[in-house]
Design an enzyme around this catalytic site. Structure first.
Site, PDB file in Angstrom:
ATOM      1  N   ASP A 193       0.833  -1.206   0.000  1.00 26.70           N
ATOM      2  CA  ASP A 193       0.000   0.000   0.000  1.00 26.70           C
ATOM      3  C   ASP A 193       0.872   1.263   0.000  1.00 26.70           C
ATOM      4  OD1 ASP A 193      -3.169   0.498   0.995  1.00 26.70           O
ATOM      5  OD2 ASP A 193      -1.811   2.173   1.317  1.00 26.70           O
ATOM      6  N   GLY A 194       0.393   2.318  -0.632  1.00 29.49           N
ATOM      7  CA  GLY A 194       1.105   3.593  -0.616  1.00 29.49           C
ATOM      8  C   GLY A 194       1.297   4.110   0.804  1.00 29.49           C
ATOM      9  N   HIS A 195       0.361   3.786   1.675  1.00 28.29           N
ATOM     10  CA  HIS A 195       0.451   4.258   3.064  1.00 28.29           C
ATOM     11  C   HIS A 195       0.603   3.061   4.004  1.00 28.29           C
ATOM     12  CE1 HIS A 195      -0.044   6.493   6.677  1.00 28.29           C
ATOM     13  NE2 HIS A 195      -0.601   7.553   6.114  1.00 28.29           N
ATOM     14  N   HIS A 272       6.863  11.179   3.479  1.00 30.17           N
ATOM     15  CA  HIS A 272       5.684  11.506   4.277  1.00 30.17           C
ATOM     16  C   HIS A 272       5.862  10.954   5.697  1.00 30.17           C
ATOM     17  CE1 HIS A 272       1.500  10.791   5.636  1.00 30.17           C
ATOM     18  NE2 HIS A 272       1.252  11.921   4.980  1.00 30.17           N
ATOM     19  N   GLU A 324       3.795  16.687   3.491  1.00 33.71           N
ATOM     20  CA  GLU A 324       3.666  16.392   4.945  1.00 33.71           C
ATOM     21  C   GLU A 324       4.867  15.561   5.388  1.00 33.71           C
ATOM     22  OE1 GLU A 324      -1.052  16.145   5.467  1.00 33.71           O
ATOM     23  OE2 GLU A 324      -0.263  14.322   4.588  1.00 33.71           O
ATOM     24  N   GLU A 340       2.573  17.295  12.014  1.00 30.59           N
ATOM     25  CA  GLU A 340       1.195  16.790  12.062  1.00 30.59           C
ATOM     26  C   GLU A 340       0.937  16.052  13.384  1.00 30.59           C
ATOM     27  OE1 GLU A 340       0.039  14.416   8.655  1.00 30.59           O
ATOM     28  OE2 GLU A 340      -1.738  13.711   9.715  1.00 30.59           O
ATOM     29  N   CYS A 342      -0.874  13.522  13.878  1.00 34.62           N
ATOM     30  CA  CYS A 342      -0.742  12.067  13.646  1.00 34.62           C
ATOM     31  C   CYS A 342       0.722  11.628  13.728  1.00 34.62           C
ATOM     32  CB  CYS A 342      -1.251  11.695  12.250  1.00 34.62           C
ATOM     33  SG  CYS A 342      -3.032  11.620  12.148  1.00 34.62           S
ATOM     34  N   CYS A 419      -7.842  12.909   9.929  1.00 36.74           N
ATOM     35  CA  CYS A 419      -7.061  11.810  10.525  1.00 36.74           C
ATOM     36  C   CYS A 419      -6.600  12.112  11.955  1.00 36.74           C
ATOM     37  CB  CYS A 419      -5.845  11.493   9.648  1.00 36.74           C
ATOM     38  SG  CYS A 419      -4.885  12.945   9.187  1.00 36.74           S
ATOM     39  N   CYS A 420      -6.354  13.401  12.252  1.00 40.88           N
ATOM     40  CA  CYS A 420      -5.700  13.716  13.531  1.00 40.88           C
ATOM     41  C   CYS A 420      -6.594  13.609  14.776  1.00 40.88           C
ATOM     42  CB  CYS A 420      -5.076  15.110  13.463  1.00 40.88           C
ATOM     43  SG  CYS A 420      -3.730  15.219  12.271  1.00 40.88           S
TER      44      CYS A 420
END
Ligand code: FUB
Ligand code: ZN
Length: 655
Positions: A193-195, A272, A324, A340, A342, A419-420
């Site tokens: 996955d990209g993330h 990222h 980010e 961030e 997160c 998300c945060c």
């Protein structure tokens, strides 16, 4: 849910109990209103990081996927995760504070998630509703494994804390779906996955179920990343992907996805920030579970790079809004910082994971930095407003410069990329898991966070901690040991404590901490008193950090301080602090729910007329007072400028 040795930990610290009540009474109900669109966000911003949100639709997307409603998916491609992290927050809270009404609501959410899940275990509402043909076909941007990873984390936590078997079954079904689609074997997708996120989630699922399949799969995802640095572009062209959910990601050249090389060859944290950190958490967990020393060494290398060269004094990480992302060593600009929330949460999670493998005080030092500063600043004292990006310096003018327009002087209610908020609440809701670390390999219990609590171990040993943290350095540890039981208790000595006094049953002892850790072999009831040195520290940055040259920051114990405009009239950059400061700390019960403040009594206010000044045109410097508050508590009053680093004055001024 605690590791084997620990039965129960109850936080008794007034500071942290307030936060737990805030999450129960404010944050959980508020976030529920946001994700179920029962209310519109009141405070939003189009320019600030995270973006403005009119509508979440997160729960609605699940209802559509479950066939309970008609319509299109709305929101971020990973909007489902806002529901999952809310559920995870609720899970930890229910584990400590059972609440039937909240459980009924959360059980219903689990049922809905189960109904939304495809028969084969797949779940990503955006793909199910709008683009089913593209399932697993655009992994660079799809966040499908990221989203499912967040569910797996939530499902495991909800099962462990409430016993809801269905929550776990959904996670297992999901992991099985991923397992049948990804892997080395022919016919399976050889990709990732990209993330990152699935790596850490599968490791947790393995620990919960003990099914080795999930550990192998986590290991697979950790090791395949970077094997083919063109995987995403290859997959995009092979599948003829025309539409990009995030167009800027298509041809990102730098190491945005942290996949330009295998981890073993990555020398500097780049890309990222949250992706890098989630990946490292999973990699460290896998390394620990499989005994992969090489992998663990690679993670430690990047850990060192981050904490020694790329972390702000507050614990915030990710220096630039562009992507980010991390930038490079010693590049820590204050006015354009991203930091961030997160990423700070992920730093605390990574530090905790590292602590399971290595005995050293440095991990607890980072957890402490995050929970009292970088991460904690992400949530307002009212529990209903959040920061996405966390500046170290901001003022009215920040919005005019494109490189700082992502910053805000006030926390917002909600974001289009939300998300945060639920990330900071899941961290704070699980704080009792951060107090101790038990090493099953070496059979010791580390008291890591010096927070008042009562802990019961499986062999009925009871540990009571009474501590003055975060304002005072006194920590009393009372251990009650049943007959024939013993405990190897290790206690972290924070790096900031220059002198620590220890008494055992009232007797002063000489101590020899190793790597920030003290060792106690306990065989009968004992009272240990520690006194950490919480004097005010004046901190300078390494000369390689250009942004902080000639500047100082203030710290007392675990707390980093900042100045806010509301307490200090005029322009924040006009204040200078002398080299020899007259500074005092005082506890202010009625300020910001009770905080310690610092007052520099001999600061200097420099007022000038001309743009550039020499001895002839210099006009006015006068003695001034400068008041500082804890960084985590800033932006809870009238919006105004804020700064953490202060310019120094060479000269002394008298009235
Ligand atoms: O991509 C999912 C989440 O959105 C990331 O973790 C955050 O950084 C934000 O970009
Ligand atoms: Zn975030």
């Amino acid at each position: 849910m605690f590791p084997s040795k620990i039965k129960k930990v109850k936080i008794t610290s007034a500071f942290w109990k307030r936060y737990q009540q805030l999450i129960i009474n404010k944050a959980i109900p508020f976030q529920w209103k946001m994700i179920s669109d029962k209310e519109k966000p009141k405070v939003t911003s189009k320019t600030a990081a995270g973006g403005a949100s009119e509508q979440s639709n997160a729960l609605n997307n699940l209802k559509i996927a479950a066939g309970l409603k008609k319509g299109h998916h709305h929101g971020m491609i990973f909007q489902d995760t806002d529901v999952y992290k809310w559920l995870e927050t609720v899970a930890y809270i229910l584990g400590e504070y059972p609440d039937e009404k909240l459980k009924v609501l959360a059980d219903k959410v689990v049922d809905l998630i189960g109904d939304a899940q495809d028969k084969d275990g797949y779940l990503s509402t955006r793909y199910q509703i709008d683009t089913p043909k593209l399932k697993f076909k655009q992994l660079q941007q799809s966040h499908e494994l990221y989203s499912m990873g967040h569910y797996i984390e939530a499902g495991v936590a909800y099962y462990q804390n409430t016993g809801n078997q269905k929550a776990l079954n959904i996670a297992i079904k999901m992991a099985n779906c991923i397992d049948s689609n990804f892997g080395q074997t022919d016919g399976k997708l050889h990709g990732y996955d990209g993330h990152p996120e699935i790596e850490l989630a599968l490791s947790k699922l393995y620990e919960c179920t003990k099914d080795k399949k999930y550990l192998y799969l986590a290991n697979y995802f950790v090791n395949i990343r970077g094997e083919n640095p063109h995987f995403f572009s290859d997959q995009n062209s092979y599948n003829d992907i025309k539409y990009d959910p995030f167009p800027e990601m298509r041809n990102t050249s730098e190491n945005y996805f942290f996949d330009k090389k295998p981890i073993y060859e990555q020398k500097m944290a780049q890309g990222h920030a949250v992706r890098v950190l989630y990946y490292l958490i999973g990699a460290e967990h896998v390394a620990n579970l499989t005994g992969n020393y090489e992998l663990s060494r690679a993670v430690s290398h990047l850990w060192n790079d981050i904490v020694k060269k790329q972390m702000y004094i507050t614990g915030n990480v990710g220096q630039t809004a562009v992507g980010e992302a991390f930038t490079c060593d010693y590049d820590l600009p204050n006015r354009t910082d991203y930091g961030e929330t997160c990423a700070s949460v992920a730093m605390a999670m990574l530090a905790k994971q590292m602590e399971f493998s290595h005995l050293s005080g440095q991990y607890g030092d980072v957890i402490e930095r995050e929970i009292y500063n970088g991460a904690l600043a992400g949530i307002a004292l009212d529990g209903e407003h959040y920061f996405y990006a966390n500046p170290l310096e901001v003022d009215e003018n920040s919005k005019y410069n494109p490189s700082s327009s992502h910053l805000s002087m006030k926390r917002l209610s909600w974001f289009s990329c939300a998300c945060c908020p639920s990330n900071i609440t899941r961290l704070l809701a699980s704080l009792s898991q951060y107090i101790y670390t038990y090493s099953s390999k070496n059979n010791y219990l580390l008291l890591d966070q010096l927070i008042s609590n009562v802990a019961i171990l499986n062999n009925d040993i009871e540990i009571r901690i009474k501590s003055g943290f975060p304002w005072k350095g006194n920590v009393e540890i009372n251990v009650k040991v049943p007959a024939n039981e013993k405990l190897n208790l290790k206690v972290r000595i924070p790096k900031w404590s220059k002198k620590t006094l220890v008494k055992i049953d009232g007797q002063l002892k000489k101590i020899h901490p190793e790597n920030g850790i003290l060792d106690f072999q306990i065989v009968h009831n004992v009272k240990i008193n520690l006194n950490y040195d919480m004097s005010i520290e004046k901190i300078h940055a390494n000369p390689l950090v250009m942004a902080d040259q000639g500047k100082v920051a203030f710290k007392k114990g675990p707390i980093i301080f900042c100045a806010e405009q509301i307490d200090n009239s005029g322009n924040h950059t006009n204040y200078l602090v002398p080299k020899e400061i007259n500074i005092e700390a005082k506890y202010e019960e009625n300020l910001l729910h009770g905080v310690e403040t610092l007052e520099i009594k001999n600061a200097v206010y420099q007022e000038e007329k001309d743009l550039y000044i020499n001895q002839e045109n210099r006009i006015n410097r006068k003695l001034a007072k400068l008041k500082l508050i804890p960084y985590y508590a800033w932006a809870n009053r009238e919006p105004g400028s804020m700064n953490v680093w202060f310019n120094q004055s060479e000269e002394k001024y008298n009235d």
